[in-house]
Write a protein that holds these residues in place. Sequence first.
Motif, mmCIF file in Angstrom:
data_model
loop_
_atom_site.group_PDB
_atom_site.id
_atom_site.type_symbol
_atom_site.label_atom_id
_atom_site.label_comp_id
_atom_site.label_asym_id
_atom_site.label_seq_id
_atom_site.Cartn_x
_atom_site.Cartn_y
_atom_site.Cartn_z
ATOM 1 N N ASP A 39 47.268 60.705 47.875
ATOM 2 C CA ASP A 39 47.105 61.709 48.928
ATOM 3 C C ASP A 39 46.239 61.174 50.059
ATOM 4 N N PHE A 40 45.182 60.450 49.721
ATOM 5 C CA PHE A 40 44.310 59.877 50.745
ATOM 6 C C PHE A 40 45.061 58.836 51.578
ATOM 7 N N THR A 41 45.891 58.020 50.924
ATOM 8 C CA THR A 41 46.691 57.032 51.650
ATOM 9 C C THR A 41 47.671 57.721 52.592
ATOM 10 N N ASP A 42 48.276 58.793 52.128
ATOM 11 C CA ASP A 42 49.217 59.537 52.976
ATOM 12 C C ASP A 42 48.502 60.153 54.172
ATOM 13 N N GLN A 43 47.300 60.646 53.971
ATOM 14 C CA GLN A 43 46.542 61.202 55.084
ATOM 15 C C GLN A 43 46.179 60.129 56.107
ATOM 16 N N LEU A 44 45.843 58.930 55.630
ATOM 17 C CA LEU A 44 45.560 57.838 56.564
ATOM 18 C C LEU A 44 46.798 57.491 57.393
ATOM 19 N N GLU A 45 47.952 57.450 56.759
ATOM 20 C CA GLU A 45 49.171 57.153 57.501
ATOM 21 C C GLU A 45 49.448 58.229 58.547
ATOM 22 N N ASN A 46 49.216 59.484 58.207
ATOM 23 C CA ASN A 46 49.432 60.553 59.180
ATOM 24 C C ASN A 46 48.464 60.460 60.351
ATOM 25 N N VAL A 47 47.236 60.023 60.074
ATOM 26 C CA VAL A 47 46.259 59.870 61.159
ATOM 27 C C VAL A 47 46.711 58.783 62.132
ATOM 28 N N LEU A 48 47.150 57.636 61.619
ATOM 29 C CA LEU A 48 47.601 56.551 62.494
ATOM 30 C C LEU A 48 48.843 56.949 63.277
ATOM 31 N N ILE A 159 26.007 56.865 50.640
ATOM 32 C CA ILE A 159 26.522 55.627 51.202
ATOM 33 C C ILE A 159 27.658 55.111 50.332
ATOM 34 N N LEU A 160 28.479 54.244 50.891
ATOM 35 C CA LEU A 160 29.578 53.643 50.150
ATOM 36 C C LEU A 160 29.063 52.361 49.503
ATOM 37 N N GLY A 161 28.239 52.538 48.466
ATOM 38 C CA GLY A 161 27.641 51.407 47.789
ATOM 39 C C GLY A 161 28.323 51.016 46.502
ATOM 40 N N ASN A 162 29.340 51.785 46.095
ATOM 41 C CA ASN A 162 30.091 51.487 44.885
ATOM 42 C C ASN A 162 31.220 50.521 45.224
ATOM 43 N N GLU A 163 31.226 49.346 44.592
ATOM 44 C CA GLU A 163 32.242 48.334 44.893
ATOM 45 C C GLU A 163 33.629 48.806 44.515
ATOM 46 N N THR A 164 33.738 49.554 43.427
ATOM 47 C CA THR A 164 35.044 50.047 42.997
ATOM 48 C C THR A 164 35.634 51.002 44.023
ATOM 49 N N ARG A 165 34.819 51.937 44.493
ATOM 50 C CA ARG A 165 35.313 52.886 45.485
ATOM 51 C C ARG A 165 35.616 52.187 46.800
ATOM 52 N N ALA A 166 34.798 51.216 47.189
ATOM 53 C CA ALA A 166 35.057 50.480 48.426
ATOM 54 C C ALA A 166 36.376 49.721 48.344
ATOM 55 N N ASN A 167 36.672 49.140 47.181
ATOM 56 C CA ASN A 167 37.945 48.437 47.008
ATOM 57 C C ASN A 167 39.119 49.408 47.008
ATOM 58 N N GLN A 168 38.904 50.618 46.492
ATOM 59 C CA GLN A 168 39.960 51.616 46.546
ATOM 60 C C GLN A 168 40.281 51.998 47.985
ATOM 61 N N ILE A 169 39.243 52.179 48.797
ATOM 62 C CA ILE A 169 39.460 52.509 50.208
ATOM 63 C C ILE A 169 40.149 51.351 50.924
ATOM 64 N N LEU A 170 39.725 50.126 50.627
ATOM 65 C CA LEU A 170 40.339 48.958 51.264
ATOM 66 C C LEU A 170 41.798 48.793 50.831
ATOM 67 N N GLY A 171 42.090 49.043 49.553
ATOM 68 C CA GLY A 171 43.478 48.990 49.099
ATOM 69 C C GLY A 171 44.341 50.041 49.768
ATOM 70 N N SER A 172 43.784 51.230 49.941
ATOM 71 C CA SER A 172 44.517 52.282 50.639
ATOM 72 C C SER A 172 44.781 51.894 52.091
ATOM 73 N N ILE A 173 43.816 51.211 52.715
ATOM 74 C CA ILE A 173 43.990 50.772 54.105
ATOM 75 C C ILE A 173 45.103 49.728 54.201
ATOM 76 N N ASN A 174 45.140 48.785 53.268
ATOM 77 C CA ASN A 174 46.173 47.753 53.301
ATOM 78 C C ASN A 174 47.570 48.351 53.171
ATOM 79 N N THR A 176 48.372 51.421 53.996
ATOM 80 C CA THR A 176 48.610 52.187 55.221
ATOM 81 C C THR A 176 49.052 51.290 56.365
ATOM 82 N N LEU A 177 48.379 50.155 56.533
ATOM 83 C CA LEU A 177 48.766 49.239 57.603
ATOM 84 C C LEU A 177 50.161 48.677 57.374
ATOM 85 N N GLN A 178 50.508 48.420 56.120
ATOM 86 C CA GLN A 178 51.829 47.867 55.819
ATOM 87 C C GLN A 178 52.922 48.895 56.037
#
Length: 388
Positions: A39-48, A159-174, A176-178
């Motif tokens: 759902d978060f990935t879909d929301q990012l795509e809609n924002v772009l 803060i976004l100090g959790n590496e797991t959550r940061a990687n989840q956000i980065l994976g969702s971004i990748n 979305t960009l694709q």
Amino acid sequence: MDDYVGCHMYDENDTEEIIKPAVDVFEIEDYTAATDWEDFTDQLENVLRGWKLSAGNPREPAPEFGKPSNCEWRTETTQLEYLKFPFTIKYYRYTNKNENLAGDDALNETTSSEASDPNRVMEDISSGNFDFICDARPIPLTLFGLSEMIIISPSGPDILGNETRANQILGSINITLQNTGCNVPFLVQVMEPRNHLYIGSSISDNCRLEFSSVALNKKPMHVSHLSGLLQLFRNRICSPLPVEVSPVTVSARLSFQLEDWASYAWSVDPPDLDLFNASGETDFIELKELPLGCISDPIAGLTLHTTWRDLNEDLIVDNSVHSDLDPLEAAEWSIGISLQTKPECLLTKHVRSILELSRDRRTSKQVLKDFNIDSNPEGSGKECYKTA
């Protein structure tokens, strides 16, 4: 008649025995339902897509770089949430104030091949237009030299100090960009905001770029000179696969800061404040002019910048033994001024006092509470004031 107990299964034999249904409830997990991450990935795509940053949408061409004073950023902002963790997404685009930006009609006439330039990111990171810009906002402008970017950062107190959550956000971004074909760099702010640490990606022409920044608690000795930094740069380029790196172009700056102003007198004489004391009738003549200027020096420090731009690494030597970076021979000198946070200014002080006096609702007795008022014992109708 027995109570109805629902539908049952009968025995295959012709007996009248009734098999009662099982009392256990079997839960079936539907794997076709979207997860919170999807759902978060879909929301990012809609924002772009809402910002018209996806492939095929006409966009304004990259502006020509001007002076930093003529630089301004056009921004778009929205809010998203992932697992009850709020995020702020901002889209930054560099524009030149002196340019006549095309309107919506002209923008619609622009073809997608002209507007969506996939090589813009490559040109930004290869050029030195944004090198050594003081007090630049946003911070990734000077970190990566980007003229267009999307930044997602936590909007809450956490803060976004959790590496797991940061990687989840980065994976969702990748993803979305694709899926959207957006070639604008997408950065994620991690760790403490004051450290300005970012990770991110950019996908253009089947080329994927990774952005990352690191804060070191202690500076290693080998990065104290240019040769050590070049070696660090080459090691980073050759990881994970070895790559032959050609001679690189280097821009360097040495800064010298002067903060001690104790031996320097304030060049402007402070005004005579006794002229504004209402001690006589002639003193009110001076009230027609308001004082102007700072009581003390408003300059907190000076910084001298000596800069060498776009030099081939073979032309300069800077190591622990010898350095060609002599400030007296620098091609460019510039001075930066740091001011006091809140200097005491006379005009501001007097205007503020006048505004406070105009909003004062106290009576004369409340204003003169520090004085004793005695009525005239002879009954003349006059009042006599004396200080306490």
